[in-house]
Design an enzyme around this catalytic site. Structure first.
Site, PDB file in Angstrom:
ATOM      1  N   PHE A 192       1.969   9.078  10.549  1.00  0.00           N
ATOM      2  CA  PHE A 192       1.113   9.677   9.528  1.00  0.00           C
ATOM      3  C   PHE A 192       1.876  10.780   8.789  1.00  0.00           C
ATOM      4  O   PHE A 192       3.048  11.027   9.021  1.00  0.00           O
ATOM      5  CB  PHE A 192      -0.173  10.210  10.170  1.00  0.00           C
ATOM      6  N   SER A 193       1.142  11.508   7.953  1.00  0.00           N
ATOM      7  CA  SER A 193       1.775  12.412   6.996  1.00  0.00           C
ATOM      8  C   SER A 193       2.500  13.590   7.629  1.00  0.00           C
ATOM      9  O   SER A 193       2.188  14.014   8.738  1.00  0.00           O
ATOM     10  CB  SER A 193       0.725  12.935   6.023  1.00  0.00           C
TER      11      SER A 193
ATOM     12  N   TRP B 127       0.809  -1.234   0.000  1.00  0.00           N
ATOM     13  CA  TRP B 127       0.000   0.000   0.000  1.00  0.00           C
ATOM     14  C   TRP B 127       0.834   1.272   0.000  1.00  0.00           C
ATOM     15  O   TRP B 127       1.836   1.373   0.717  1.00  0.00           O
ATOM     16  CB  TRP B 127      -0.877   0.000   1.253  1.00  0.00           C
TER      17      TRP B 127
ATOM     18  N   GLU C 227      -7.283  17.869   5.604  1.00  0.00           N
ATOM     19  CA  GLU C 227      -6.082  17.056   5.734  1.00  0.00           C
ATOM     20  C   GLU C 227      -4.967  17.682   4.903  1.00  0.00           C
ATOM     21  O   GLU C 227      -5.214  18.407   3.938  1.00  0.00           O
ATOM     22  CB  GLU C 227      -6.336  15.634   5.224  1.00  0.00           C
TER      23      GLU C 227
ATOM     24  N   ARG D  18      -4.230  16.837  12.322  1.00  0.00           N
ATOM     25  CA  ARG D  18      -3.059  16.102  11.828  1.00  0.00           C
ATOM     26  C   ARG D  18      -2.515  16.750  10.551  1.00  0.00           C
ATOM     27  O   ARG D  18      -3.208  17.531   9.906  1.00  0.00           O
ATOM     28  CB  ARG D  18      -3.397  14.634  11.536  1.00  0.00           C
TER      29      ARG D  18
ATOM     30  N   ASP E 140      -0.342   9.066   0.771  1.00  0.00           N
ATOM     31  CA  ASP E 140       0.190  10.414   0.548  1.00  0.00           C
ATOM     32  C   ASP E 140       1.703  10.503   0.296  1.00  0.00           C
ATOM     33  O   ASP E 140       2.477   9.843   0.986  1.00  0.00           O
ATOM     34  CB  ASP E 140      -0.048  11.296   1.783  1.00  0.00           C
TER      35      ASP E 140
HETATM   36  C1  FRU Z   1      -4.602  11.691   3.925  1.00  0.00           C
HETATM   37  C2  FRU Z   1      -4.349  11.071   5.288  1.00  0.00           C
HETATM   38  C3  FRU Z   1      -3.691  12.037   6.228  1.00  0.00           C
HETATM   39  C4  FRU Z   1      -3.010  11.133   7.205  1.00  0.00           C
HETATM   40  C5  FRU Z   1      -2.587   9.969   6.334  1.00  0.00           C
HETATM   41  C6  FRU Z   1      -2.695   8.646   7.000  1.00  0.00           C
HETATM   42  O1  FRU Z   1      -4.749  10.739   2.934  1.00  0.00           O
HETATM   43  O2  FRU Z   1      -5.565  10.580   5.844  1.00  0.00           O
HETATM   44  O3  FRU Z   1      -4.562  12.953   6.830  1.00  0.00           O
HETATM   45  O4  FRU Z   1      -1.910  11.742   7.819  1.00  0.00           O
HETATM   46  O5  FRU Z   1      -3.448   9.977   5.209  1.00  0.00           O
HETATM   47  O6  FRU Z   1      -2.216   7.630   6.182  1.00  0.00           O
END
Ligand code: FRU
Length: 470
Positions: A86-87, A23, A207, A146, A26
């Site tokens: 996460f991102s 997978w 996001e 986030r 972002d």
């Molecule tokens: C956007 C998101 C972000 C998050 C990440 C998690 O696609 O949902 O907000 O940090 O993907 O994988």
């Protein structure tokens, strides 16, 4: 890059970036470091489904050919990112490459920091004081919090965190810091207004907000989210007293699959953007395929005098061009496939132009089966000033639905309609006049869904290039 693990997979792109398997979502931490481009990305190394978010990593000298590198960030069972990294973004802090990312632990999603001491950015040390912000601002009723973007303001740093505020919708919350480790909350840089929202689907939050300066303006890209991706908007305007005052709002890419883009300034000073091209097929099909998610081509973002942003494929993409055919307009018969002289219809770049001032719908059909049982349409409608991508009939697979996506695209009276269409197996990326973008995912099932046809009267040849594998 190699697609060797999937030699018989006819949907797996050949010249767009994607991980060796499993997978991806972002793009993260984009940075041009010591002459090389680094692309990090949200990655689940354990399967072709979203989960246990790590940061995958790849490096490139030319933005187009990527070498896969080991995973850069992994969740730490004892850390504030135990449930996922996460991102986030990458910044140069006085010569120290530094990441700001979202650490997830249980219900908490909080800003964390990591630094690297090697020029190849292979190893990252997480700050022992993580998270660097202990909680969302207490005075706001945040519903999500986030994703990060940071920039210098004189000798200080500014950071925004994407957020949702109950009863309001999306927001980008502004912080200041001297050292990236201690942050003071200032106020929302900007919050969603009714005019920005999509009335059909109220936004829960924004996001992956991305803030940058372009020319004499500021731009902010925000991903509207309601539990699922909605759309990606941008605002351009000014910063007044550390608040973003938008003058213009537009769409980054009108296709439903383009999401969570991130941009960076490269060493030439260009603003380069990548976005995640989500799958448009069921999760089970993604898992069965063994991979999910593709990166868009690199796009150069520029500001136009009217305050809109232009999105054009980076010139480097041309290094992927192989064999070229240029079919004169007079050799293109209506209702017949364009003779492409052996160029495969599922891995090519196409360029076509139509005269300015027309009133007929014009465009191209790609991935077209002989009798039209499968076809993807790219059309410009001059009377409505819309560019559309129609993937509703791209596949006869009943599990794949497709959609009709349209972008507003006003052209000057003397401006020809110039389309560039990149087809890469299940990816279609379209650019109108090097400024309006729409991308989509298509999964044709018929072996002959490789044809190209033209809609309308051409103003020149059809140029097509076979694209090399990246
Ligand atoms: C956007 C998101 C972000 C998050 C990440 C998690 O696609 O949902 O907000 O940090 O993907 O994988």
């Amino acid at each position: 890059m190699s697609a060797d693990a999937f030699p018989n997979d006819r949907h797996r792109p050949r010249y767009h970036f994607l991980p060796p398997r499993n997978w991806m979502n972002d793009p993260n931490g984009l940075i041009h470091w010591r002459g090389r481009y680094h692309l990090f990305y949200q990655h689940n190394p354990f399967g072709a489904f979203w989960g246990t978010m790590h940061w995958g990593h790849a490096v490139s000298a030319d933005l187009v050919h990527w070498a896969h590198l080991p995973i850069a960030l992994a969740p730490d069972p004892d850390g504030p990112d135990a449930d996922g990294c996460f991102s986030g973004c990458a910044i140069d802090h006085n010569g120290v490459p530094t990441l700001l990312y979202t650490g997830v632990r249980g219900d908490h999603q909080l800003p964390c920091l990591a630094t690297s001491a090697d020029d190849d950015l292979l190893t990252w040390t997480k700050h022992p004081g993580n998270p660097v912000i202990a909680a969302p601002p207490a005075e706001l009723a945040t519903t999500m919090y986030r994703d990060h973007s940071a920039w210098r303001e004189g000798g200080e740093w500014r950071q925004i965190v994407g957020a949702g505020i109950a009863g309001v919708g999306g927001a980008a919350l502004l912080y200041r810091s001297d050292d990236l480790r201690t942050w003071e909350y200032l106020h929302p840089l900007v919050v969603e207004t009714e005019a920005m929202s999509n009335a059909d689907r109220p936004t829960v939050g924004w996001e992956c907000p991305d803030v940058f300066r372009l020319g004499d303006r500021w731009a902010l890209v925000a991903c509207f989210w309601d539990g699922e991706p909605i759309s990606v908007s941008y605002l351009t305007g000014e910063l007044v007293d550390e608040r973003f005052v938008p003058a213009y709002q537009g769409i980054v890419d009108a296709g439903e699959c383009f999401y969570a883009p991130q941009s960076f300034a490269d060493e030439q000073g260009r603003r380069v953007m990548f976005g995640w091209l989500r799958e448009a097929r069921p999760v089970a099909a993604q898992i069965a395929a063994g991979w999910s998610g593709v990166m868009s081509l690199p796009r150069v973002v520029s500001l136009r005098p009217d305050g809109t942003l232009a999105f054009a494929p980076a010139p480097e993409v041309a290094v992927l061009r192989g064999h070229r055919v240029s079919v004169p307009g007079s050799d293109v018969a209506p209702g017949a496939d364009v003779p492409l002289d052996g160029i495969a219809g599922d891995a090519l770049e196409l360029q076509v132009a139509f005269a300015a001032g027309g009133t007929d719908v014009v465009g191209v059909e790609v991935r077209r089966a002989n009798h039209g049982a499968e076809v993807t349409r790219v059309l410009y409608d001059p009377t409505r000033s819309t560019l559309s991508l129609d993937t509703r009939h791209a596949s006869t697979d009943p599990e794949v639905s497709g959609g009709l996506y349209a972008a507003q695209a006003e052209l000057a009276a003397d401006e020809a309609v110039r389309l560039r269409v990149f087809v890469d197996r299940s990816v279609v990326e379209v650019f109108l006049n090097d400024r309006v973008a729409i991308s989509g995912r298509v999964y044709p099932t018929l072996p002959d869904s490789l044809g190209v046809r033209v809609v309308g009267a051409l103003a020149g040849p059809v140029d097509a290039w076979a694209m090399h594998d990246a």
